[in-house]
Scaffold this active site. Structure first.
Site, short mmCIF file in Angstrom:
data_model
loop_
_atom_site.label_atom_id
_atom_site.label_comp_id
_atom_site.label_asym_id
_atom_site.label_seq_id
_atom_site.Cartn_x
_atom_site.Cartn_y
_atom_site.Cartn_z
N GLY A 239 12.25 29.61 -51.60
CA GLY A 239 11.61 30.33 -52.70
C GLY A 239 10.89 29.41 -53.64
N ASP A 240 10.26 29.98 -54.63
CA ASP A 240 9.52 29.25 -55.65
C ASP A 240 10.17 29.55 -56.99
OD1 ASP A 240 7.76 28.13 -57.44
OD2 ASP A 240 5.97 29.10 -56.64
N PHE A 241 10.89 28.56 -57.52
CA PHE A 241 11.62 28.82 -58.77
C PHE A 241 10.71 28.97 -59.97
CE2 PHE A 241 12.42 24.16 -57.89
CZ PHE A 241 11.44 23.65 -58.75
N ASP B 155 15.19 26.33 -52.72
CA ASP B 155 14.21 25.24 -52.70
C ASP B 155 13.04 25.65 -51.83
OD1 ASP B 155 13.01 22.60 -52.94
OD2 ASP B 155 15.01 21.87 -53.44
N HIS C 73 13.30 17.61 -65.58
CA HIS C 73 12.49 16.44 -65.96
C HIS C 73 11.24 16.29 -65.10
CE1 HIS C 73 14.43 13.19 -63.11
NE2 HIS C 73 14.10 14.28 -62.46
#
Length: 387
Positions: free
Chosen positions: A277-279, A251, A297
């Protein structure tokens, strides 16, 4: 042929055994007897919104629907003032409550009258106020607490929903017009709002974790990556039951720092890493399963496709992707997912999806929807595999 009943009994026994051993039976009992029942949810709603049982002295049902935010804001104020916490040990008089929450006594009594009408509180024979079963989740720090959820709904969500008209007209989130940035950027840069939102998601994850654990078998897997898993409530619940699993929580940096504190307090902490991190860019590689609960969503189709592609690129050859979301039914069927879809439109520009739309989304990401598993909640588990 797999005996589905036997599999589900085995999952139930595993979860029950773990909850009894860890002294958390009360949480599970609450889910089974109340939280997971759509009938119970409808019954509670009916107690506050007597739309279909109109009496001669009541306004028209459409007016009651249009003014329903009066009720939601009354409940929000009760949560904001911590009235449930004041009443948790014993009934209190209006004067005692007003002094405890530092409110005007006359105005507080008028609020209490509405909360009693809604069955959040009630008046005792000694003319004091006490908390009801329905109002219990407004307490802080209790099993099944909804206080943080009510607070975030009554604050940032409430203001953004005032611009639903703009969202429908322009196709852009009303949130940006109110707060001047995207929702997750705002929450990251506004500590109090971000903390409340993340606590609300953690409380909701406790509910989700039971629904998932009772419906899906994680046996035979070695590693799981929880993508955008907040403080890690769902992931750690899985690891506590499946003691051979290793987990990685991914996250944003501001979320991960708080998540590590939560994880360190648990017995499974040595099997759970928390990674900032950056998913949207990349994910840890080589896991058996990539879990996305309440993540897809939040995004429009291009954003959701990008996240799912990163899961596909990271997972092992025979890996799986699990998406835990509501599925929007077709036609006129009543479903909370249809209202939730408007919420995503206003807040993030995301959307709830039909099963067909999920299939198309997985296909675009190089995945195939393998099966849909219903749970004892409004959520379903969509399992996807590599094409």
């Amino acid at each position: 042929m797999v005996n589905i009943a036997a599999v589900r009994f085995g999952l139930l026994f595993r979860v029950l055994n773990h909850r009894v051993r860890t002294g958390r039976w009360r949480e599970l009992r609450q889910l089974l007897t109340d939280g997971g029942s759509s009938r119970s949810i409808r019954a509670k709603a009916a107690s506050g919104f007597a739309f279909h049982q109109r009496r001669s002295h009541e306004p028209p049902p459409l007016f009651q629907m249009a003014s329903a935010y009066w009720i939601s804001q009354a409940i929000y104020v009760a949560a904001k003032f911590g009235i449930a916490d004041v009443l948790k040990d014993s009934p209190k008089s209006g004067d005692e409550i007003a002094r405890a929450v530092k409110a005007d006594e006359d105005s507080l009594l008028r609020l209490m009258r509405v909360l009693c009408m809604l069955d959040v509180c009630r008046v005792t024979e000694s003319q004091k106020f006490e908390l009801t079963t329905l109002g219990g989740p407004l307490q802080s720090g209790v099993s099944g607490s909804l206080r943080s959820m009510v607070l975030t709904l009554g604050e940032v969500h409430y203001r953004a929903w005032g611009h639903l008209c703009d969202s429908v007209q322009t196709g852009h989130p009303g949130f940006q017009k109110v707060f001047g940035s995207e929702m997750f950027d705002f929450l990251e840069n506004n500590g109090d709002a971000g903390d409340t939102f993340n606590l609300a998601m953690t409380d909701f994850s406790a509910f989700v974790s039971y629904a998932v654990l009772l419906s899906y078998d994680f046996s035979g897997m070695k590693s799981i990556v929880d993508v955008g898993g907040g403080y890690g409530k769902l992931l750690t619940s899985i690891l506590e039951v499946y003691t051979d699993l290793q987990g990685v929580l991914v996250d944003l940096p501001a979320v991960i720092s708080a998540a590590r504190e939560h994880i360190e307090s648990l017995a499974c902490h040595d099997r759970c890493a928390a990674v900032a991190g950056d998913f949207l860019e990349s994910l840890p590689r080589g896991a058996d399963l990539y879990l996305l609960s309440g993540v897809v969503h939040d995004w429009d189709d291009p954003g959701a496709e990008r996240i799912l592609k990163n899961c596909r690129n990271g997972m092992r050859r025979n890996g799986r992707v699990l998406v835990v979301e509501c599925i929007v039914p077709d036609g006129n069927e009543s479903s909370f997912s249809k209202l939730l879809d408007l919420n995503m439109m206003v807040m993030t520009g995301g959307r709830e999806r039909t099963e067909h739309e999920f299939r198309d989304l997985f296909d675009a990401a190089g995945l195939t929807l393998n099966r849909v598993v219903k749970t004892a909640s409004p959520l379903s588990i969509l399992e996807a595999v590599r094409k």
